[in-house]
Motif scaffolding. Structure first.
Motif, PDB file in Angstrom:
ATOM      1  N   ASN A  21       1.020  -1.171  -0.099  1.00 51.28           N
ATOM      2  CA  ASN A  21      -0.134   0.174   0.127  1.00 51.28           C
ATOM      3  C   ASN A  21       0.947   1.316  -0.019  1.00 51.28           C
ATOM      4  OD1 ASN A  21      -2.410  -1.290   0.121  1.00 51.28           O
ATOM      5  ND2 ASN A  21      -2.355  -1.677   2.399  1.00 51.28           N
ATOM      6  N   ALA A  22       2.017   1.226  -1.029  1.00 48.58           N
ATOM      7  CA  ALA A  22       2.798   2.457  -0.808  1.00 48.58           C
ATOM      8  C   ALA A  22       2.544   3.245  -2.277  1.00 48.58           C
ATOM      9  CB  ALA A  22       3.956   1.927  -0.908  1.00 48.58           C
ATOM     10  N   SER A  23       3.004   4.427  -2.059  1.00 51.94           N
ATOM     11  CA  SER A  23       2.845   5.471  -3.141  1.00 51.94           C
ATOM     12  C   SER A  23       4.139   5.137  -4.129  1.00 51.94           C
ATOM     13  CB  SER A  23       2.723   6.793  -2.801  1.00 51.94           C
ATOM     14  OG  SER A  23       4.239   7.101  -2.090  1.00 51.94           O
ATOM     15  N   ASP A  24       3.981   5.607  -5.687  1.00 50.67           N
ATOM     16  CA  ASP A  24       5.026   5.477  -6.550  1.00 50.67           C
ATOM     17  C   ASP A  24       6.415   5.928  -5.927  1.00 50.67           C
ATOM     18  OD1 ASP A  24       3.186   4.090  -7.989  1.00 50.67           O
ATOM     19  OD2 ASP A  24       2.940   5.905  -9.249  1.00 50.67           O
ATOM     20  N   THR A  25       6.197   7.314  -5.297  1.00 44.39           N
ATOM     21  CA  THR A  25       7.487   7.912  -4.781  1.00 44.39           C
ATOM     22  C   THR A  25       8.164   7.216  -3.741  1.00 44.39           C
ATOM     23  OG1 THR A  25       6.282  10.093  -5.268  1.00 44.39           O
ATOM     24  CG2 THR A  25       8.276   9.923  -3.768  1.00 44.39           C
ATOM     25  N   GLU A  26       7.462   6.565  -2.567  1.00 46.46           N
ATOM     26  CA  GLU A  26       7.915   5.740  -1.713  1.00 46.46           C
ATOM     27  C   GLU A  26       8.761   4.691  -2.324  1.00 46.46           C
ATOM     28  OE1 GLU A  26       4.958   6.919   1.769  1.00 46.46           O
ATOM     29  OE2 GLU A  26       4.225   5.275   0.531  1.00 46.46           O
ATOM     30  N   THR A  27       7.969   3.934  -3.265  1.00 46.42           N
ATOM     31  CA  THR A  27       8.720   2.708  -3.733  1.00 46.42           C
ATOM     32  C   THR A  27       9.856   3.004  -4.673  1.00 46.42           C
ATOM     33  OG1 THR A  27       6.399   1.662  -4.322  1.00 46.42           O
ATOM     34  CG2 THR A  27       8.331   0.723  -5.500  1.00 46.42           C
ATOM     35  N   ILE A  28       9.717   4.455  -5.198  1.00 47.53           N
ATOM     36  CA  ILE A  28      11.063   4.690  -5.894  1.00 47.53           C
ATOM     37  C   ILE A  28      12.172   5.018  -4.727  1.00 47.53           C
ATOM     38  CG2 ILE A  28      12.308   6.739  -7.139  1.00 47.53           C
ATOM     39  CD1 ILE A  28       9.439   6.914  -8.698  1.00 47.53           C
ATOM     40  N   LEU A  29      11.936   5.435  -3.677  1.00 47.81           N
ATOM     41  CA  LEU A  29      12.933   5.703  -2.655  1.00 47.81           C
ATOM     42  C   LEU A  29      13.606   4.456  -2.373  1.00 47.81           C
ATOM     43  CD1 LEU A  29      11.176   8.196  -0.249  1.00 47.81           C
ATOM     44  CD2 LEU A  29      13.128   8.554  -1.713  1.00 47.81           C
ATOM     45  N   THR A  30      13.156   3.249  -2.461  1.00 50.52           N
ATOM     46  CA  THR A  30      13.811   2.121  -1.964  1.00 50.52           C
ATOM     47  C   THR A  30      14.939   1.906  -2.942  1.00 50.52           C
ATOM     48  OG1 THR A  30      12.268   0.532  -3.585  1.00 50.52           O
ATOM     49  CG2 THR A  30      11.995   0.721  -1.209  1.00 50.52           C
ATOM     50  N   ALA A  31      14.912   2.384  -4.222  1.00 53.42           N
ATOM     51  CA  ALA A  31      15.952   2.174  -5.329  1.00 53.42           C
ATOM     52  C   ALA A  31      17.121   3.604  -5.082  1.00 53.42           C
ATOM     53  CB  ALA A  31      15.596   2.161  -6.573  1.00 53.42           C
ATOM     54  N   ALA A  32      16.406   4.899  -4.914  1.00 55.12           N
ATOM     55  CA  ALA A  32      17.327   5.879  -4.760  1.00 55.12           C
ATOM     56  C   ALA A  32      18.293   6.023  -3.645  1.00 55.12           C
ATOM     57  CB  ALA A  32      16.377   7.078  -4.935  1.00 55.12           C
ATOM     58  N   LEU A  33      17.586   5.713  -2.561  1.00 53.19           N
ATOM     59  CA  LEU A  33      18.128   5.729  -1.455  1.00 53.19           C
ATOM     60  C   LEU A  33      19.296   4.634  -1.081  1.00 53.19           C
ATOM     61  CD1 LEU A  33      15.546   6.800   1.513  1.00 53.19           C
ATOM     62  CD2 LEU A  33      17.188   8.205   0.333  1.00 53.19           C
ATOM     63  N   PHE A  34      18.785   3.344  -1.788  1.00 57.27           N
ATOM     64  CA  PHE A  34      19.947   2.256  -1.765  1.00 57.27           C
ATOM     65  C   PHE A  34      21.265   2.900  -2.530  1.00 57.27           C
ATOM     66  CE2 PHE A  34      22.195  -1.199  -3.864  1.00 57.27           C
ATOM     67  CZ  PHE A  34      22.129  -2.177  -2.952  1.00 57.27           C
ATOM     68  N   VAL A  35      20.902   3.454  -3.655  1.00 61.18           N
ATOM     69  CA  VAL A  35      22.207   3.990  -4.481  1.00 61.18           C
ATOM     70  C   VAL A  35      22.885   5.162  -3.753  1.00 61.18           C
ATOM     71  CG1 VAL A  35      22.937   5.099  -6.622  1.00 61.18           C
ATOM     72  CG2 VAL A  35      20.801   3.719  -6.562  1.00 61.18           C
ATOM     73  N   LEU A  36      22.342   5.992  -2.911  1.00 61.71           N
ATOM     74  CA  LEU A  36      22.839   7.069  -2.211  1.00 61.71           C
ATOM     75  C   LEU A  36      23.550   6.613  -1.073  1.00 61.71           C
ATOM     76  CD1 LEU A  36      23.084  10.159  -1.797  1.00 61.71           C
ATOM     77  CD2 LEU A  36      21.038  10.035  -0.394  1.00 61.71           C
ATOM     78  N   PHE A  37      23.198   5.403  -0.384  1.00 63.98           N
ATOM     79  CA  PHE A  37      23.785   4.910   0.646  1.00 63.98           C
ATOM     80  C   PHE A  37      25.007   4.074   0.247  1.00 63.98           C
ATOM     81  CE2 PHE A  37      20.400   6.473   3.466  1.00 63.98           C
ATOM     82  CZ  PHE A  37      20.926   6.370   4.645  1.00 63.98           C
ATOM     83  N   MET A  38      24.919   3.451  -1.096  1.00 59.95           N
ATOM     84  CA  MET A  38      25.847   2.829  -1.848  1.00 59.95           C
ATOM     85  C   MET A  38      27.302   3.733  -2.128  1.00 59.95           C
ATOM     86  SD  MET A  38      25.548   0.144  -4.715  1.00 59.95           S
ATOM     87  CE  MET A  38      25.198   1.073  -5.699  1.00 59.95           C
TER      88      MET A  38
END
Length: 472
Positions: A21-38
């Protein structure tokens, strides 16, 4: 590992949005923040590696973190919990990006480093390409997107076992090593007055000057001089101050122009690649109606380009370096690492691949054009990134882990920003003009590399990184 885990769940993003039950923005954050913390993770891994003078132990700890976080991702039932575990997973997977480069600096000399560096970066950047292919088939199972993280758990456990059982410690202290190699020459005693005198005496008088006692005393003096020289060298070695732990030390490396410019080049090139990879599923699902498993297969062209680029780079890198030195009668110059094969990649392969991909999807041409041109872009990228990182290792001896951590942070920051900007720009401008922007950034990166090639030695001299071999 970092690349694979970053994209393996991409085919299951729509399912994650619905199930949690997530928004598109929240789902994209799982990828964007992964790259940032990488990008953030290697800063700390690199600092810890240089401070504690270890590689193997940190890699083991990182694999434990990655495996545990992957298990959390597989079991979580909340989108914000998934975001947190994805950040932890990223931190664990990011260690090889900094510590792995330090291992290369430990094991290989400058003239033999190009090929191994290409192999290392092939393993890093082939992951984002084969990840969606594997994930596309895993999501067909009953566990859907969770099966991709279970795969990461098994993969992390396998790497942990291999590292623990078979990987030796590779850390090499350059200063200590250099002192040790000079012992045979620096411990030679200076000629004693007696020895000097005997060189001018006639042969028949030497036997009168030296009897057995004098010879014994001379040997004792010689041994004393050798011991004294060894003690002095040991004292000098003890005076070498151990580096203080400073987690922002890698960031401070970016204040040096010869570190900043290659890092920006790598950031632009990799950021454009990752943004293309992120928008490809959106475009091909909307325009061509591809299913998730078909979207995964669209990355095969990029995978072939990556392998071809890395293999070609591994074959020519060190040869071009040695050929450039032969033209200078063997004189050493770090900027020889920026070889002639990089210019077609920066000015032609990467920007043209981006432009043709964008406009072929803009006009809804054959999907094969986009797949092939994506491979052309990765062919150029997998030559530029290993060479810029090999240059950083060559230009900053003794700082391998830290300088690669700084470059990784810049690279992943660009990937995060360009990926977040790609989706709204795609809706605003369309794919054609979106990739015109990315191609323009690639030409800017080529200009920065040209500046570094021409003025690199002067920039290094000003900040004290000119090497002794270059001064001869």
């Amino acid at each position: 590992m970092p690349g694979l885990s970053s994209t393996i769940y991409f085919p299951g993003l729509p399912t994650i949005t619905n199930e949690l039950n997530a928004s598109d923005t929240e789902t994209i954050l799982t990828a964007a923040l992964f790259v940032l913390f990488m990008g953030i993770g290697p800063v700390f891994w690199g600092s810890l590696s240089d401070y504690y003078q270890t590689r193997r132990f940190l890699l083991i700890i990182a694999m434990v973190i990655f495996t545990a976080a992957s298990l959390g991702c597989a079991l979580i039932n909340n989108i914000w919990g998934l975001i947190v575990f994805r950040c932890l997973q990223s931190v664990g997977s990011s260690a090889p990006m900094a510590v792995g480069g330090g291992c290369l600096a430990d094991l290989y000399s400058v003239v033999n480093r190009g090929g191994p560096t290409s192999t290392l970066f092939l393993s890093m950047f082939i992951g984002p390409l084969i990840g969606p292919i594997i994930g596309g088939f895993l999501t067909i199972s009953n566990l859907t997107w969770r099966s991709t993280f279970i795969f990461c758990v098994a993969f992390g456990a396998f790497v942990l076992i291999i590292t623990f059982l078979f990987m030796p410690e590779t850390y090499r202290d350059n200063k200590k090593f250099d002192i040790a190699t000079t012992l045979p020459t620096t411990t030679s005693p200076s000629p004693s007055p007696v020895a000097s005198a005997t060189t001018v005496l006639e042969p028949h008088k030497k036997s009168e000057l030296f009897d057995k006692n004098d010879s014994s005393n001379f040997k004792n003096n010689k041994n004393c001089n050798q011991q004294h020289q060894l003690q002095q060298l040991q004292q000098q070695q003890e005076k070498i101050k151990k580096k203080t732990f400073n987690p922002i030390r890698p960031l401070l490396m970016l204040r040096y122009p010869h570190v900043l410019l290659p890092s920006l080049v790598g950031g632009i090139v990799f950021g454009s690649f990752f943004a293309l990879e992120a928008v490809l599923p959106i475009l091909y699902e909307e325009i061509y109606g591809f299913a998730p498993w078909e979207l995964g297969l669209c990355y095969l062209g990029a995978g072939v380009g990556s392998v071809a680029g890395a293999v070609f780079q591994g074959c020519v890198s060190d040869r071009l370096l040695l050929r450039a030195r032969e033209k200078r009668d063997g004189k050493h110059k770090i900027e020889d690492r920026i070889a002639i094969n990089l210019w077609p990649c920066c000015f032609i392969f990467i920007p043209v691949g981006l432009l043709v991909f964008g406009w072929s999807t803009e006009y809804k041409l054959s999907y094969w054009i986009g797949i092939i041109t994506f491979g052309i872009q990765t062919f150029g990228m997998n030559q530029v990134l290993p060479e810029t990182n090999a240059y950083l290792l060559d230009a900053t001896p003794g700082e391998g882990a830290s300088v690669l951590a700084a470059a990784t942070l810049v690279r992943m920051t660009f990937a995060c920003v360009l990926t977040l900007c790609a989706s709204p720009l795609l809706q605003l401008l369309g794919p054609g003009f979106l990739f015109v922007i990315f191609a323009g950034l690639s030409w800017i990166a080529a200009g920065l590399m040209l500046i570094n090639k021409i003025y690199g030695r002067k920039m290094r001299r000003r900040v004290g990184f000119e090497q002794d071999e270059e001064m001869n």
